[in-house]
Scaffold this motif. Structure first.
Motif, PDB file in Angstrom:
ATOM      1  N   VAL A 263       5.126   6.310   3.651  1.00 33.47           N
ATOM      2  CA  VAL A 263       5.411   5.045   4.324  1.00 33.47           C
ATOM      3  C   VAL A 263       4.536   4.837   5.545  1.00 33.47           C
ATOM      4  CG1 VAL A 263       7.745   4.750   3.510  1.00 33.47           C
ATOM      5  CG2 VAL A 263       7.321   6.148   5.499  1.00 33.47           C
ATOM      6  N   ASN A 264       3.415   5.569   5.600  1.00 41.63           N
ATOM      7  CA  ASN A 264       2.504   5.367   6.727  1.00 41.63           C
ATOM      8  C   ASN A 264       1.609   4.161   6.429  1.00 41.63           C
ATOM      9  OD1 ASN A 264       0.340   5.530   8.518  1.00 41.63           O
ATOM     10  ND2 ASN A 264       0.602   7.719   8.714  1.00 41.63           N
ATOM     11  N   CYS A 265       1.612   3.194   7.352  1.00 38.83           N
ATOM     12  CA  CYS A 265       0.850   1.975   7.054  1.00 38.83           C
ATOM     13  C   CYS A 265      -0.637   2.253   6.912  1.00 38.83           C
ATOM     14  CB  CYS A 265       1.033   0.901   8.112  1.00 38.83           C
ATOM     15  SG  CYS A 265       2.277   1.197   9.310  1.00 38.83           S
ATOM     16  N   ALA A 266      -1.140   3.317   7.536  1.00 39.82           N
ATOM     17  CA  ALA A 266      -2.574   3.575   7.459  1.00 39.82           C
ATOM     18  C   ALA A 266      -3.008   3.791   6.013  1.00 39.82           C
ATOM     19  CB  ALA A 266      -2.932   4.792   8.300  1.00 39.82           C
ATOM     20  N   ILE A 267      -2.150   4.433   5.221  1.00 43.63           N
ATOM     21  CA  ILE A 267      -2.547   4.749   3.846  1.00 43.63           C
ATOM     22  C   ILE A 267      -2.617   3.472   3.007  1.00 43.63           C
ATOM     23  CG2 ILE A 267      -1.979   6.152   1.846  1.00 43.63           C
ATOM     24  CD1 ILE A 267      -2.319   7.920   4.135  1.00 43.63           C
ATOM     25  N   LEU A 268      -1.537   2.687   3.056  1.00 47.31           N
ATOM     26  CA  LEU A 268      -1.547   1.430   2.302  1.00 47.31           C
ATOM     27  C   LEU A 268      -2.611   0.501   2.872  1.00 47.31           C
ATOM     28  CD1 LEU A 268      -0.265  -0.292   0.110  1.00 47.31           C
ATOM     29  CD2 LEU A 268       1.282  -1.191   1.796  1.00 47.31           C
ATOM     30  N   GLY A 269      -2.727   0.495   4.212  1.00 51.43           N
ATOM     31  CA  GLY A 269      -3.742  -0.347   4.855  1.00 51.43           C
ATOM     32  C   GLY A 269      -5.132   0.003   4.368  1.00 51.43           C
ATOM     33  N   GLY A 270      -5.417   1.298   4.229  1.00 55.26           N
ATOM     34  CA  GLY A 270      -6.727   1.721   3.726  1.00 55.26           C
ATOM     35  C   GLY A 270      -7.005   1.094   2.373  1.00 55.26           C
ATOM     36  N   SER A 271      -6.013   1.152   1.478  1.00 56.99           N
ATOM     37  CA  SER A 271      -6.227   0.593   0.145  1.00 56.99           C
ATOM     38  C   SER A 271      -6.363  -0.927   0.188  1.00 56.99           C
ATOM     39  CB  SER A 271      -5.061   0.967  -0.770  1.00 56.99           C
ATOM     40  OG  SER A 271      -5.065   2.348  -0.989  1.00 56.99           O
TER      41      SER A 271
ATOM     42  N   GLN B 109      -9.596  -3.285  -0.746  1.00 54.88           N
ATOM     43  CA  GLN B 109      -9.569  -4.416  -1.679  1.00 54.88           C
ATOM     44  C   GLN B 109     -10.126  -5.686  -1.033  1.00 54.88           C
ATOM     45  OE1 GLN B 109      -5.787  -6.103  -2.556  1.00 54.88           O
ATOM     46  NE2 GLN B 109      -6.230  -6.318  -4.720  1.00 54.88           N
ATOM     47  N   SER B 110      -9.693  -5.962   0.225  1.00 55.75           N
ATOM     48  CA  SER B 110     -10.093  -7.251   0.804  1.00 55.75           C
ATOM     49  C   SER B 110     -11.542  -7.237   1.273  1.00 55.75           C
ATOM     50  CB  SER B 110      -9.155  -7.633   1.942  1.00 55.75           C
ATOM     51  OG  SER B 110      -9.389  -6.820   3.052  1.00 55.75           O
ATOM     52  N   ARG B 111     -12.096  -6.045   1.575  1.00 56.48           N
ATOM     53  CA  ARG B 111     -13.510  -5.999   1.970  1.00 56.48           C
ATOM     54  C   ARG B 111     -14.428  -5.851   0.778  1.00 56.48           C
ATOM     55  NH1 ARG B 111     -12.610  -2.205   7.237  1.00 56.48           N
ATOM     56  NH2 ARG B 111     -11.585  -3.814   8.456  1.00 56.48           N
ATOM     57  N   GLU B 112     -13.850  -5.798  -0.408  1.00 51.55           N
ATOM     58  CA  GLU B 112     -14.624  -5.748  -1.644  1.00 51.55           C
ATOM     59  C   GLU B 112     -15.665  -4.643  -1.638  1.00 51.55           C
ATOM     60  OE1 GLU B 112     -15.952  -9.716  -1.925  1.00 51.55           O
ATOM     61  OE2 GLU B 112     -13.970 -10.476  -2.428  1.00 51.55           O
ATOM     62  N   ILE B 113     -15.200  -3.419  -1.429  1.00 47.27           N
ATOM     63  CA  ILE B 113     -16.108  -2.282  -1.473  1.00 47.27           C
ATOM     64  C   ILE B 113     -16.598  -2.101  -2.904  1.00 47.27           C
ATOM     65  CG2 ILE B 113     -16.119   0.232  -1.275  1.00 47.27           C
ATOM     66  CD1 ILE B 113     -14.560  -0.135   1.297  1.00 47.27           C
ATOM     67  N   PRO B 114     -17.940  -2.067  -3.107  1.00 51.03           N
ATOM     68  CA  PRO B 114     -18.463  -2.229  -4.470  1.00 51.03           C
ATOM     69  C   PRO B 114     -18.353  -1.025  -5.403  1.00 51.03           C
ATOM     70  CG  PRO B 114     -20.242  -2.068  -2.889  1.00 51.03           C
ATOM     71  CD  PRO B 114     -18.998  -2.092  -2.098  1.00 51.03           C
ATOM     72  N   THR B 115     -18.498   0.207  -4.912  1.00 45.62           N
ATOM     73  CA  THR B 115     -18.524   1.317  -5.866  1.00 45.62           C
ATOM     74  C   THR B 115     -17.450   2.347  -5.564  1.00 45.62           C
ATOM     75  OG1 THR B 115     -20.030   2.652  -4.581  1.00 45.62           O
ATOM     76  CG2 THR B 115     -21.035   1.088  -6.106  1.00 45.62           C
ATOM     77  N   LEU B 116     -17.187   3.195  -6.557  1.00 48.49           N
ATOM     78  CA  LEU B 116     -16.176   4.239  -6.395  1.00 48.49           C
ATOM     79  C   LEU B 116     -16.574   5.214  -5.293  1.00 48.49           C
ATOM     80  CD1 LEU B 116     -13.580   5.478  -7.496  1.00 48.49           C
ATOM     81  CD2 LEU B 116     -14.937   6.775  -9.104  1.00 48.49           C
TER      82      LEU B 116
ATOM     83  N   THR C 213     -14.485   6.158  -1.878  1.00 46.46           N
ATOM     84  CA  THR C 213     -14.094   7.500  -1.450  1.00 46.46           C
ATOM     85  C   THR C 213     -14.519   7.748  -0.018  1.00 46.46           C
ATOM     86  OG1 THR C 213     -14.666   8.111  -3.695  1.00 46.46           O
ATOM     87  CG2 THR C 213     -14.098   9.895  -2.204  1.00 46.46           C
ATOM     88  N   VAL C 214     -15.784   7.391   0.274  1.00 48.25           N
ATOM     89  CA  VAL C 214     -16.288   7.584   1.633  1.00 48.25           C
ATOM     90  C   VAL C 214     -15.451   6.798   2.621  1.00 48.25           C
ATOM     91  CG1 VAL C 214     -18.228   7.043   3.145  1.00 48.25           C
ATOM     92  CG2 VAL C 214     -18.632   8.116   0.959  1.00 48.25           C
ATOM     93  N   TYR C 215     -15.087   5.562   2.240  1.00 55.31           N
ATOM     94  CA  TYR C 215     -14.280   4.740   3.129  1.00 55.31           C
ATOM     95  C   TYR C 215     -12.921   5.392   3.390  1.00 55.31           C
ATOM     96  CZ  TYR C 215     -11.717   0.838   4.984  1.00 55.31           C
ATOM     97  OH  TYR C 215     -10.946   0.056   5.799  1.00 55.31           O
ATOM     98  N   GLY C 216     -12.306   5.919   2.323  1.00 56.02           N
ATOM     99  CA  GLY C 216     -11.011   6.578   2.473  1.00 56.02           C
ATOM    100  C   GLY C 216     -11.087   7.758   3.414  1.00 56.02           C
TER     101      GLY C 216
END
Lengths: 215, 237
Positions: B123-131, B135-142, B146-149
């Motif tokens: 229930v940590n907002c950082a985890i859901l926020g990361g996902s 999605q909203s920044r449209e990161i193009p590749t897998l 991963t790097v973003y996460g």
């Protein structure tokens, strides 16, 4: 109040002041800070949380005897997520511009700690009507802080309230601006939200000594 | 280069705590001691490393408009993106449980240090926020996802480590009584966020590199201008 007994009324009034979810229980701060640069966004956020928390509390309270305690977190998350999807779709349909400003923070209502916190602490142990009141009370306390922060940030940061120019027009130099008043653009930046909330906590605890905590 | 840029950007410029205020609840609640803060921070990095790429896959092969086209032509028109909240949170919750079981089985020592924090993380907002930001920044590749996460996780780790260290020290200072505890933590976080804003200029310098085409286009414009100029002179003569 004919409708509410004294005990029930307390459920609503307590979270507004001495048991405020943000300043005392330290719940739901994430979304409280990020979207308060405008008063309008704060009000919409407060209303969305109120809808989700009140309905969610009732649903969880109705199911409290059939949820196995081991998987209750997942059940709660699914209930909240379903309600948040509805809120998100409604916002997208009727207030598209605003839902763009709120961006991911509508989705983040799911992990807003107030909601999980109230489910765990209240709805799992109380009946639907009391849970409903608890939901309304806590989200009102949350909304109150959001609106106070949003009020000061929008007023001092851009000189407007709900888009209405309170201090006159900065470009045409009317109203206060004619006397050399300037907007404090710093209020619009995110760190100021933290400091404004810090000051609210300071004021509240100075008025009520029993809330002061140990270092 | 792209990877390195996103990595530093997610740690410093778009820091989870200081720029977007995600995960503030656990950030405030679990930052009284450095050792517990380190445990929670490590757990966040670990879970983000797993959930952000996983949710990227879900987003690209299930939820986005047209994402189902790999199933066949007739599925190409489906748009399931309204389901993304529930899918993401379900993924996170199940992954957290799974990670907890696996860690408990294979590394009891790690489980003892991380274990109590894992349920908190669902229930940590950082985890859901990361996902959701992924999605909203449209990161193009897998790979980038991963790097973003990982980057966001490290950013959150740094933030909670810093505030825990400050809170351990502040115990010996004379804070006004009404500000003690929560109030002063808020204000310190605000000041730290102002400090982190200075990283904002870090990646803007080399942002726009001139490509070869840009240069040739400029040369042609220049040529045209000189021709026009020459013609003008002729006309004037």
């Amino acid at each position: 109040m004919g409708l509410l007994s004294k005990k029930d009324a307390k459920l609503i009034t307590d979270p507004l002041a001495d048991n405020n979810p943000i300043t005392i229980q330290v719940l739901g701060i994430c979304s409280a800070l990020a979207i308060t640069a405008e008063l309008k966004a704060s009000i919409v956020m407060a209303l969305s949380v109120m809808a989700v928390l009140a309905i969610g509390n009732v649903v969880i309270s109705l199911m409290r005897n059939i949820i196995p305690s081991k998987i209750r977190i997942i059940v709660q998350l699914v209930v909240v997520a379903a309600l948040v999807i509805i809120v998100d779709q409604v916002l997208k349909a009727y207030a598209y511009e605003l839902s763009k400003t709120l961006s991911v923070f509508v989705g983040l209502i799911i992990t807003n700690c107030i909601i999980m916190g109230r489910f765990e602490a209240f709805a799992l142990a109380n009946g639907p009507w009391r849970s409903f009141l608890d939901g309304i009370g806590n989200s009102a306390g949350y909304g109150l802080i959001l609106i106070i922060v949003g009020f000061f940030r929008e007023l001092l940061g851009s000189g407007t309230l709900l888009g209405y120019k309170v201090f006159g027009d900065p470009i045409e130099q009317t109203g206060l601006y004619a006397y050399g008043y300037e907007n404090n653009g710093f209020m619009l930046l995110s760190p100021m939200a933290l400091i404004v909330v810090g000051i609210i906590i300071w004021v509240q605890r100075s008025r009520n000594e029993s809330l002061i905590e140990e270092n | 280069m792209e990877y390195l840029e996103l990595f530093f950007k997610s740690i410093f410029i778009d820091n989870m705590v200081f720029a977007t205020f995600l995960g503030m609840c656990s950030y405030l609640a679990v930052s009284k001691k450095v050792s517990t803060a380190v445990g929670l921070g490590a757990a966040v990095i670990f879970v983000m490393l797993i959930t952000v790429p996983l949710n990227w896959l879900l987003d690209h092969y299930l939820l986005q408009p047209g994402a189902l086209s790999w199933l066949g032509e007739e599925y190409a028109n489906y748009d399931l993106s309204f389901l993304s909240f529930i899918m993401f949170i379900a993924t996170i919750a199940t992954m957290v449980q799974l990670v907890e079981i696996v860690v408990e089985k294979f590394s009891p020592s790690l489980y003892n240090s991380l274990g109590i924090f894992l349920p908190l993380i669902a229930v940590n907002c950082a985890i859901l926020g990361g996902s959701l930001f992924m999605q909203s920044r449209e990161i193009p590749t897998l790979g980038l996802a991963t790097v973003y996460g990982v980057g966001s996780g490290i950013g959150w780790f740094l933030a909670i480590l810093a505030i825990a260290a400050i809170r351990e020290k502040i115990r010996y200072s004379n804070v006004p009584p009404a500000l003690r505890g929560l109030g002063i933590t808020f204000i310190i976080t605000g000041l730290m966020a102002i400090g982190f804003m200075s990283f904002g200029g870090m990646l803007t310098g080399g942002d726009k590199e001139e490509t070869k085409e840009d240069k040739t286009a400029q040369v042609e414009v220049l040529k045209n201008n000189t021709e026009v100029f020459a013609n003008n002179i002729k006309v004037n003569k």
